[in-house]
Design a protein around this motif. Structure first.
Motif, PDB file in Angstrom:
ATOM      1  N   VAL A  53     108.465  25.828  -2.368  1.00  0.00           N
ATOM      2  CA  VAL A  53     108.560  27.235  -1.942  1.00  0.00           C
ATOM      3  C   VAL A  53     107.262  27.954  -2.298  1.00  0.00           C
ATOM      4  N   GLY A  54     106.747  27.693  -3.490  1.00  0.00           N
ATOM      5  CA  GLY A  54     105.502  28.323  -3.918  1.00  0.00           C
ATOM      6  C   GLY A  54     104.307  27.927  -3.067  1.00  0.00           C
ATOM      7  N   PHE A  55     104.280  26.665  -2.640  1.00  0.00           N
ATOM      8  CA  PHE A  55     103.181  26.211  -1.787  1.00  0.00           C
ATOM      9  C   PHE A  55     103.266  26.824  -0.389  1.00  0.00           C
ATOM     10  N   ALA A  56     104.461  27.162   0.046  1.00  0.00           N
ATOM     11  CA  ALA A  56     104.684  27.769   1.363  1.00  0.00           C
ATOM     12  C   ALA A  56     104.021  26.977   2.487  1.00  0.00           C
ATOM     13  N   LEU A  57     104.316  25.687   2.543  1.00  0.00           N
ATOM     14  CA  LEU A  57     103.750  24.828   3.579  1.00  0.00           C
ATOM     15  C   LEU A  57     104.636  24.897   4.820  1.00  0.00           C
ATOM     16  N   THR A  58     104.108  25.480   5.869  1.00  0.00           N
ATOM     17  CA  THR A  58     104.859  25.647   7.111  1.00  0.00           C
ATOM     18  C   THR A  58     104.128  24.939   8.247  1.00  0.00           C
ATOM     19  N   GLY A  59     104.727  24.963   9.421  1.00  0.00           N
ATOM     20  CA  GLY A  59     104.116  24.307  10.579  1.00  0.00           C
ATOM     21  C   GLY A  59     104.313  22.808  10.508  1.00  0.00           C
ATOM     22  N   ASP A  60     103.297  22.068  10.933  1.00  0.00           N
ATOM     23  CA  ASP A  60     103.344  20.607  10.928  1.00  0.00           C
ATOM     24  C   ASP A  60     102.723  20.104   9.627  1.00  0.00           C
ATOM     25  N   VAL A  76     111.090  19.706   4.469  1.00  0.00           N
ATOM     26  CA  VAL A  76     111.750  19.943   5.754  1.00  0.00           C
ATOM     27  C   VAL A  76     112.436  21.306   5.811  1.00  0.00           C
ATOM     28  N   ARG A  77     112.676  21.920   4.676  1.00  0.00           N
ATOM     29  CA  ARG A  77     113.292  23.255   4.656  1.00  0.00           C
ATOM     30  C   ARG A  77     112.348  24.328   5.199  1.00  0.00           C
ATOM     31  N   HIS A  78     111.050  24.057   5.177  1.00  0.00           N
ATOM     32  CA  HIS A  78     110.061  25.078   5.551  1.00  0.00           C
ATOM     33  C   HIS A  78     109.178  24.663   6.725  1.00  0.00           C
ATOM     34  N   ALA A  79     108.959  23.360   6.878  1.00  0.00           N
ATOM     35  CA  ALA A  79     108.042  22.869   7.912  1.00  0.00           C
ATOM     36  C   ALA A  79     108.734  22.767   9.266  1.00  0.00           C
ATOM     37  N   ARG A  80     107.934  22.873  10.329  1.00  0.00           N
ATOM     38  CA  ARG A  80     108.453  22.624  11.677  1.00  0.00           C
ATOM     39  C   ARG A  80     108.684  21.124  11.850  1.00  0.00           C
ATOM     40  N   THR A  81     107.685  20.328  11.430  1.00  0.00           N
ATOM     41  CA  THR A  81     107.804  18.874  11.440  1.00  0.00           C
ATOM     42  C   THR A  81     107.163  18.328  10.173  1.00  0.00           C
ATOM     43  N   VAL A  82     107.618  17.150   9.760  1.00  0.00           N
ATOM     44  CA  VAL A  82     107.004  16.430   8.641  1.00  0.00           C
ATOM     45  C   VAL A  82     106.718  15.014   9.103  1.00  0.00           C
ATOM     46  N   TYR A 120      97.135  18.410  11.233  1.00  0.00           N
ATOM     47  CA  TYR A 120      98.283  19.077  10.626  1.00  0.00           C
ATOM     48  C   TYR A 120      97.899  20.426  10.017  1.00  0.00           C
ATOM     49  N   ASP A 121      98.919  21.270   9.865  1.00  0.00           N
ATOM     50  CA  ASP A 121      98.717  22.569   9.222  1.00  0.00           C
ATOM     51  C   ASP A 121      98.604  22.422   7.715  1.00  0.00           C
ATOM     52  N   ALA A 122      99.184  21.362   7.183  1.00  0.00           N
ATOM     53  CA  ALA A 122      99.141  21.143   5.742  1.00  0.00           C
ATOM     54  C   ALA A 122      99.279  19.659   5.432  1.00  0.00           C
ATOM     55  N   VAL A 123      98.670  19.262   4.326  1.00  0.00           N
ATOM     56  CA  VAL A 123      98.819  17.911   3.791  1.00  0.00           C
ATOM     57  C   VAL A 123      99.368  18.053   2.378  1.00  0.00           C
ATOM     58  N   PHE A 124     100.390  17.257   2.083  1.00  0.00           N
ATOM     59  CA  PHE A 124     100.999  17.289   0.756  1.00  0.00           C
ATOM     60  C   PHE A 124     101.148  15.870   0.224  1.00  0.00           C
ATOM     61  N   PHE A 125     100.975  15.707  -1.076  1.00  0.00           N
ATOM     62  CA  PHE A 125     101.320  14.445  -1.730  1.00  0.00           C
ATOM     63  C   PHE A 125     101.765  14.728  -3.154  1.00  0.00           C
ATOM     64  N   GLY A 126     102.810  14.026  -3.564  1.00  0.00           N
ATOM     65  CA  GLY A 126     103.361  14.195  -4.903  1.00  0.00           C
ATOM     66  C   GLY A 126     103.286  12.903  -5.691  1.00  0.00           C
ATOM     67  N   PHE A 127     102.748  12.976  -6.900  1.00  0.00           N
ATOM     68  CA  PHE A 127     102.643  11.832  -7.797  1.00  0.00           C
ATOM     69  C   PHE A 127     101.860  10.684  -7.159  1.00  0.00           C
ATOM     70  N   TRP A 128     100.838  11.023  -6.397  1.00  0.00           N
ATOM     71  CA  TRP A 128     100.043   9.993  -5.716  1.00  0.00           C
ATOM     72  C   TRP A 128      98.593   9.974  -6.177  1.00  0.00           C
ATOM     73  N   ARG A 129      98.029  11.128  -6.464  1.00  0.00           N
ATOM     74  CA  ARG A 129      96.605  11.188  -6.799  1.00  0.00           C
ATOM     75  C   ARG A 129      96.255  10.229  -7.931  1.00  0.00           C
ATOM     76  N   ARG A 149      94.056  20.655  10.431  1.00  0.00           N
ATOM     77  CA  ARG A 149      93.552  21.583  11.438  1.00  0.00           C
ATOM     78  C   ARG A 149      92.637  22.591  10.746  1.00  0.00           C
ATOM     79  N   THR A 150      91.849  23.297  11.518  1.00  0.00           N
ATOM     80  CA  THR A 150      91.028  24.364  10.956  1.00  0.00           C
ATOM     81  C   THR A 150      91.933  25.354  10.235  1.00  0.00           C
ATOM     82  N   GLY A 151      91.586  25.685   9.024  1.00  0.00           N
ATOM     83  CA  GLY A 151      92.402  26.608   8.237  1.00  0.00           C
ATOM     84  C   GLY A 151      93.588  25.954   7.563  1.00  0.00           C
ATOM     85  N   GLY A 152      93.700  24.618   7.682  1.00  0.00           N
ATOM     86  CA  GLY A 152      94.824  23.902   7.071  1.00  0.00           C
ATOM     87  C   GLY A 152      94.749  23.928   5.551  1.00  0.00           C
ATOM     88  N   ARG A 153      95.875  23.596   4.917  1.00  0.00           N
ATOM     89  CA  ARG A 153      95.972  23.667   3.465  1.00  0.00           C
ATOM     90  C   ARG A 153      96.364  22.321   2.874  1.00  0.00           C
TER      91      ARG A 153
END
Length: 201
Positions: A53-60, A76-82, A120-129, A149-153
């Protein structure tokens, strides 16, 4: 054999051992009832939810190393697609079963050889780095950059506690790193000790 070939073989072996580790542990990964399946990086669902929720990752959203679905379930609660990518087929099966959401597309691929078919609008990874070998660190971040994408997070969570590590490795001259294949993925504790300037073997 030259040094580059040796390093390439070493990294390939390390990544193969990580895939084997997660394939073997997928059915009961993180199950507290099984003593050797406890996972230090396992995060309570409530905390995972707060972070997403804090990251607010939306879109794809592209999730790299999606694992068993702890974060996918929240994304999946916030994104259009994952798009959930993982090198372990059995972890992907577990994720699909845990999440059960039609907005998720699954990709079984070696993250270091895979290239996205779209941005994509955002890239996320947990416990991977902490699993990314130092030799492939730049390559990994190039993949992340090329996926946006340009402006992606980008957002990520890792299980490393710098405060605790300070006490664990303070005063160490060398961190002896001896993972037991296939029960330990790669001995990433040694990489983590390196943050405090401790060489590891």
């Amino acid at each position: 054999m030259d040094e580059d070939t040796d390093e390439g073989d070493r990294v390939a072996g390390l990544l193969a051992s990580q895939r084997e580790f997660y394939d073997l542990r997928a059915p009961d990964f993180g199950d507290e009832a099984v003593p050797d399946r406890r996972v230090s990086g396992n995060m309570p669902i409530e905390l995972a939810r707060v972070l997403i929720v804090g990251f607010a990752l939306t879109g794809d959203v592209l999730e790299l190393a999606c694992g068993s679905g702890s974060f996918t379930r929240e994304l999946v609660r916030h994104a259009r697609t994952v798009t959930a990518v993982d090198g372990s087929p059995r972890m992907l099966e577990r994720n699909r079963w845990e999440v059960d959401d039609s907005t998720v597309s699954y990709v079984n691929a070696d993250i270091f050889d895979w290239q996205p078919e779209r941005r994509y609008d955002a890239v996320f990874f947990g416990f991977w780095r902490s699993h990314v070998p130092p030799a492939t660190f730049g390559e990994f971040w190039s993949l992340v950059r090329s996926s946006l994408r340009t402006g992606g997070r980008v957002a990520f969570v890792d299980d490393y506690d710098l405060h605790v590590a300070h006490f664990l490795s303070q005063g160490c001259d060398v961190w002896l790193n001896t993972p037991r294949k296939p029960l330990e993925a790669s001995g990433t504790s040694g990489m983590k000790a390196g943050i405090n300037g401790v060489p590891h073997l």
